[in-house]
Design a protein around this motif. Structure first.
Motif, PDB file in Angstrom:
ATOM      1  N   UNK A  86       0.795  -1.229   0.000  1.00  0.00           N
ATOM      2  CA  UNK A  86       0.000   0.000   0.000  1.00  0.00           C
ATOM      3  C   UNK A  86       0.831   1.285   0.000  1.00  0.00           C
ATOM      4  N   UNK A 144      -6.342  -9.346  -3.278  1.00  0.00           N
ATOM      5  CA  UNK A 144      -6.394 -10.802  -3.201  1.00  0.00           C
ATOM      6  C   UNK A 144      -4.986 -11.334  -3.417  1.00  0.00           C
ATOM      7  N   UNK A 199      -4.047 -13.986  -1.012  1.00  0.00           N
ATOM      8  CA  UNK A 199      -3.996 -14.999   0.041  1.00  0.00           C
ATOM      9  C   UNK A 199      -3.727 -16.396  -0.481  1.00  0.00           C
ATOM     10  N   UNK A 217       2.013 -16.518   1.855  1.00  0.00           N
ATOM     11  CA  UNK A 217       0.945 -16.526   2.847  1.00  0.00           C
ATOM     12  C   UNK A 217       0.463 -17.947   3.128  1.00  0.00           C
TER      13      UNK A 217
END
Lengths: 133, 443
Positions: B103, B311, B313, B318
């Protein structure tokens, strides 16, 4: 995240070490995840559930819980045949966060071996386990 | 990001920690006779001598524009606007890896978001991911995804023989360690896939075709999709030349569930065959089975537009061993490059360019036909097609190379039955004079 003492635990259900719960309802057993599990995962954005009529053994993966940063597998606390799934979670996965022991239920199974239930923990034993984590 | 090399003290510390005497000890698992001993043969040259040396090496290669190269087959020579080359050279775009603290990289995220939007529109699909390595790995991942959508119960995929032969090898490599099965669908005399070969397979997870296919022909994607849906399988459509969708109906409008392929044509130089760009798009309902990652647009707490990694994941960092995508990092730079290219041309530009490719290829096709060559496959083609040269064509092919014309690629190495057949490609970079010369030479 909550302190262990703030985790909501309810009576009348059994607890599994992978943080699922199982509640006997007549001849069937309803399954979901504990308040501890939903609290650890954070905001749940997607719940993947098995197909009705799937035959699963104790310990089998029956679905996944996805939060914004992680995905966790769901494991069968007992063996049996899936007779119902909570369709409401498809559009409303946050029910698992808000109401893990009621509206956030996941599946209903017909147990293949009723003694599987005896191997699960009661509220106090589960709380002891959480304290040890 | 700065690159900070280790000091010799750092290295000594690390060797001590792992209990190794020297750096060479770290390679002890590599067999002795596989290790290079001695000195590398690096000529001692000044900088300008080295430039001359490299120019001499480059001069030995048959590269355009000096050579007329009628070769496509998965890598296409297109003009790239200078503006695109300039923009991509800006240092802000140069970090090509997965942003792990995404981000803070709003510019990178916006570029990827635009890429996803343009790709989804070009392919006619609902959602595109933030790209993959190349067309071949994208297709292999698409087939694994189709198996996941079928919850692993259906274990067979039907793959057209007209999918790029090298892509099929990559699929084979992905599938070899699994218990999933690949059934090859042969081709028909008109140069398209014989879908009837998929009949009667009871555990079909996907039917995969490529359009334009390896012969350059446009497949009946709708028929492939209908066939797949008839047995509750997914319709997977690959491509090597996305420019075709500027002129022909895109796979998304013909029932495709997953569309993926090579995006090199969209502004990425050929560069000896790589790096490429794996474009990957799907219907929204399958998004959670899609490999790779997605960037989303949202608003922050002040109501301002912002981009987030929506998205991710399913990726290795992860999900560890449960990852459903084994592509975690990609050539983000290539995706950004193609975004700039697509945005520069716009929908109208892509349509006009596609038309020009088609018209030029059709010109060469008809001139070769007039010159007595056979065009064996009758289906419509885009910017490449197969031509059958007179018997004993190897010698004339070699003679053409000496005249600096590369007359396509011989098909016999991929399809044993296609002796004397060549796959010729014509893009907007080829002039009428170039094509006329080829025709004169093969007459």
């Amino acid at each position: 995240m909550k302190e262990i003492s703030d985790i909501i635990l309810v009576d009348g259900i059994k607890y599994a070490k992978d943080h699922e719960w199982a509640r006997p309802e007549g001849d069937t057993v309803k399954i979901g995840v504990t308040d501890y599990a939903q609290d650890q995962l954070g905001d749940i954005v997607f719940v993947e559930l098995p197909e009705v009529d799937s035959e699963l053994e104790k310990g089998d993966e029956f679905g996944t819980l996805e939060s914004t940063k992680a995905v966790s597998e769901l494991y069968m606390p007992i063996g049996g045949k899936v007779v119902a799934i909570n369709d409401a979670l498809e559009d409303d996965p946050e029910r698992v966060n808000k109401d893990p022991y009621a509206g956030g239920w996941m599946i209903v199974v017909e147990p293949s071996d009723p003694s599987d239930m005896d191997a699960l923990m009661d509220k106090d034993a589960y709380l002891e386990m959480l304290k040890g984590l | 990001m700065r690159y900070l090399p280790h000091t010799s003290d750092d290295i000594a510390d690390m060797l001590r920690a792992v209990g190794a005497e020297s750096l060479d000890d770290l390679f002890s698992s590599i067999p002795e006779d596989c290790r290079f001993k001695g000195e590398l043969n690096l000529p001692q040259m000044t900088e300008w001598e080295l430039y001359d040396h490299m120019a001499g090496l480059a001069g030995q290669m048959a590269a355009s524009p000096e050579y007329r190269v009628f070769v496509g087959a998965g890598s296409y020579n297109h003009h790239i606007p200078s503006s695109v080359r300039y923009l991509i050279s800006r240092s802000e775009f140069m970090t090509a890896y997965t942003p792990y603290q995404p981000e803070i990289s709003q510019g990178t995220l916006q570029a990827i978001f635009e890429y996803q939007t343009l790709t989804a529109r070009l392919l006619g699909m609902e959602v595109a991911n933030a790209s993959m390595y190349d067309g071949a790995s994208a297709l292999a991942e698409a087939l694994l995804m189709a198996i996941r959508v079928g919850r692993g119960k259906k274990k067979t995929v039907a793959v057209s023989a007209l999918i790029h032969p090298m892509y099929r090898k990559v699929i084979q490599t992905y599938f070899d360690p699994t218990d999933f099965k690949i059934v090859e669908l042969p081709y028909r005399p008109d140069g398209t896939t014989d879908l009837s070969a998929a009949d009667g397979i009871d555990d079909l997870a996907a039917i995969a075709v490529q359009s334009p296919n390896f012969f350059g022909c446009i497949e009946d994607v709708q028929a492939a999709s209908d066939k797949a849906h008839g047995v509750s399988a997914l319709s997977v459509v690959g491509f090597t030349e996305p420019l075709a969708f500027g002129l022909f109906r895109n796979p998304g409008s013909q029932g495709a569930d997953i569309v993926c392929g090579e995006g090199q044509s969209m502004g990425i130089p050929q560069s000896f065959g790589g790096p490429g760009l794996g474009m990957f798009a799907s219907l929204s309902k399958y998004v959670r089975n899609m490999p790779g990652r997605l960037i989303g647009q949202t608003t922050d707490e002040d109501g301002k537009r912002g981009y987030v990694l929506t998205l991710a994941t399913r990726e290795q960092h992860i999900r560890r061993e449960k990852a459903t995508s084994n592509i975690c990092s990609n050539q983000g730079l290539c995706a950004t490059l193609s975004t700039m290219y697509m945005a520069s041309l716009g929908g109208t530009g892509i349509r006009q360019l596609a038309r020009r490719n088609y018209d030029k290829a059709e010109y060469l096709k008809s001139e070769l036909r007039k010159a007595g060559l056979k065009i064996p496959f009758g289906r419509a083609s885009f910017n490449e097609f197969v031509a059958e040269f007179p018997e004993g064509s190897e010698s004339s092919y070699d003679a053409l190379v000496r005249k600096k014309i590369i007359a396509g690629i011989p098909m016999e190495c991929y399809y044993g039955e296609l002796r004397d057949h060549y796959l010729l490609c014509v893009t907007e970079t080829m002039s009428k004079a170039d094509m006329d010369e080829l025709v004169r030479e093969v007459k």
